[in-house]
Design a protein around this motif. Structure first.
Motif, PDB file in Angstrom:
ATOM      1  N   ALA A  93       0.834  -1.209   0.000  1.00  0.00           N
ATOM      2  CA  ALA A  93       0.000   0.000   0.000  1.00  0.00           C
ATOM      3  C   ALA A  93       0.867   1.257   0.000  1.00  0.00           C
ATOM      4  N   LEU A  94       1.957   1.241   0.773  1.00  0.00           N
ATOM      5  CA  LEU A  94       2.860   2.387   0.815  1.00  0.00           C
ATOM      6  C   LEU A  94       3.511   2.619  -0.546  1.00  0.00           C
ATOM      7  N   ILE A  95       3.944   1.558  -1.188  1.00  0.00           N
ATOM      8  CA  ILE A  95       4.587   1.699  -2.496  1.00  0.00           C
ATOM      9  C   ILE A  95       3.586   2.161  -3.547  1.00  0.00           C
ATOM     10  N   ALA A  96       2.354   1.666  -3.473  1.00  0.00           N
ATOM     11  CA  ALA A  96       1.322   2.124  -4.413  1.00  0.00           C
ATOM     12  C   ALA A  96       1.055   3.616  -4.232  1.00  0.00           C
ATOM     13  N   PHE A  97       1.003   4.077  -2.984  1.00  0.00           N
ATOM     14  CA  PHE A  97       0.803   5.506  -2.720  1.00  0.00           C
ATOM     15  C   PHE A  97       1.980   6.329  -3.230  1.00  0.00           C
ATOM     16  N   MET A  98       3.196   5.854  -2.997  1.00  0.00           N
ATOM     17  CA  MET A  98       4.377   6.578  -3.472  1.00  0.00           C
ATOM     18  C   MET A  98       4.434   6.603  -4.997  1.00  0.00           C
ATOM     19  N   LEU A  99       4.033   5.524  -5.639  1.00  0.00           N
ATOM     20  CA  LEU A  99       3.979   5.520  -7.105  1.00  0.00           C
ATOM     21  C   LEU A  99       2.956   6.521  -7.628  1.00  0.00           C
ATOM     22  N   ALA A 100       1.838   6.652  -6.933  1.00  0.00           N
ATOM     23  CA  ALA A 100       0.837   7.643  -7.335  1.00  0.00           C
ATOM     24  C   ALA A 100       1.400   9.061  -7.200  1.00  0.00           C
ATOM     25  N   LEU A 101       2.146   9.308  -6.124  1.00  0.00           N
ATOM     26  CA  LEU A 101       2.775  10.626  -5.968  1.00  0.00           C
ATOM     27  C   LEU A 101       3.829  10.871  -7.041  1.00  0.00           C
ATOM     28  N   ALA A 102       4.596   9.848  -7.376  1.00  0.00           N
ATOM     29  CA  ALA A 102       5.619   9.996  -8.416  1.00  0.00           C
ATOM     30  C   ALA A 102       4.966  10.253  -9.773  1.00  0.00           C
ATOM     31  N   TRP A 103       3.868   9.556 -10.040  1.00  0.00           N
ATOM     32  CA  TRP A 103       3.157   9.777 -11.309  1.00  0.00           C
ATOM     33  C   TRP A 103       2.608  11.203 -11.368  1.00  0.00           C
ATOM     34  N   ARG A 104       2.077  11.683 -10.268  1.00  0.00           N
ATOM     35  CA  ARG A 104       1.557  13.057 -10.221  1.00  0.00           C
ATOM     36  C   ARG A 104       2.684  14.065 -10.453  1.00  0.00           C
ATOM     37  N   ASN A 105       3.831  13.837  -9.835  1.00  0.00           N
ATOM     38  CA  ASN A 105       4.968  14.722 -10.029  1.00  0.00           C
ATOM     39  C   ASN A 105       5.444  14.672 -11.486  1.00  0.00           C
ATOM     40  N   TRP A 106       5.416  13.491 -12.083  1.00  0.00           N
ATOM     41  CA  TRP A 106       5.847  13.346 -13.473  1.00  0.00           C
ATOM     42  C   TRP A 106       4.905  14.088 -14.414  1.00  0.00           C
TER      43      TRP A 106
END
Length: 116
Positions: A79-92
């Motif tokens: 769940a933590l990695i999925a949330f961090m990936l969502a933040l990285a995608w938003r930043n991208w």
């Protein structure tokens, strides 16, 4: 704990720590995942000796609590990695890169604190 497990745990922690020191969000996420996996392997390795399944009437069984803890840690880590990936995608999508930049306002506050 055998030498192979100790080496695996050391490699996971070392690689994860190295990846966490980068400024790329993708590498930071991979570092968090590797350290999480290293912790899970460490818990399973040092928790108990190998044994049978915990069936009623059996005497030579393995403690199931560390396995439950690791299973819970895997779910929380996912769940933590999925949330961090969502933040990285938003930043991208906003910036066009995944580099963590310095906060200009934070540097201004630190400079004011040093001057006073």
């Amino acid at each position: 704990m055998s030498l192979a497990y100790a080496l695996l745990i050391g490699v996971l922690f070392a690689t994860g720590s190295f990846l966490l020191m980068n400024r790329s969000l993708t590498r930071i996420i991979l570092g968090v995942a590797m350290i999480g996996n290293g912790i899970n392997v460490l818990i399973v390795t040092v928790s108990s000796r190998p044994g049978g399944a915990p069936i009623v009437g059996e005497t030579d069984t393995t403690d199931s609590v560390p396995q439950a803890l690791v299973l819970t840690a895997i779910v929380i880590g996912f769940a933590l990695i999925a949330f961090m990936l969502a933040l990285a995608w938003r930043n991208w999508t906003i910036d066009g890169n995944d580099i963590v930049e310095d906060d200009v306002q934070d540097r201004r506050v630190a400079r004011r604190k040093d001057e006073s």
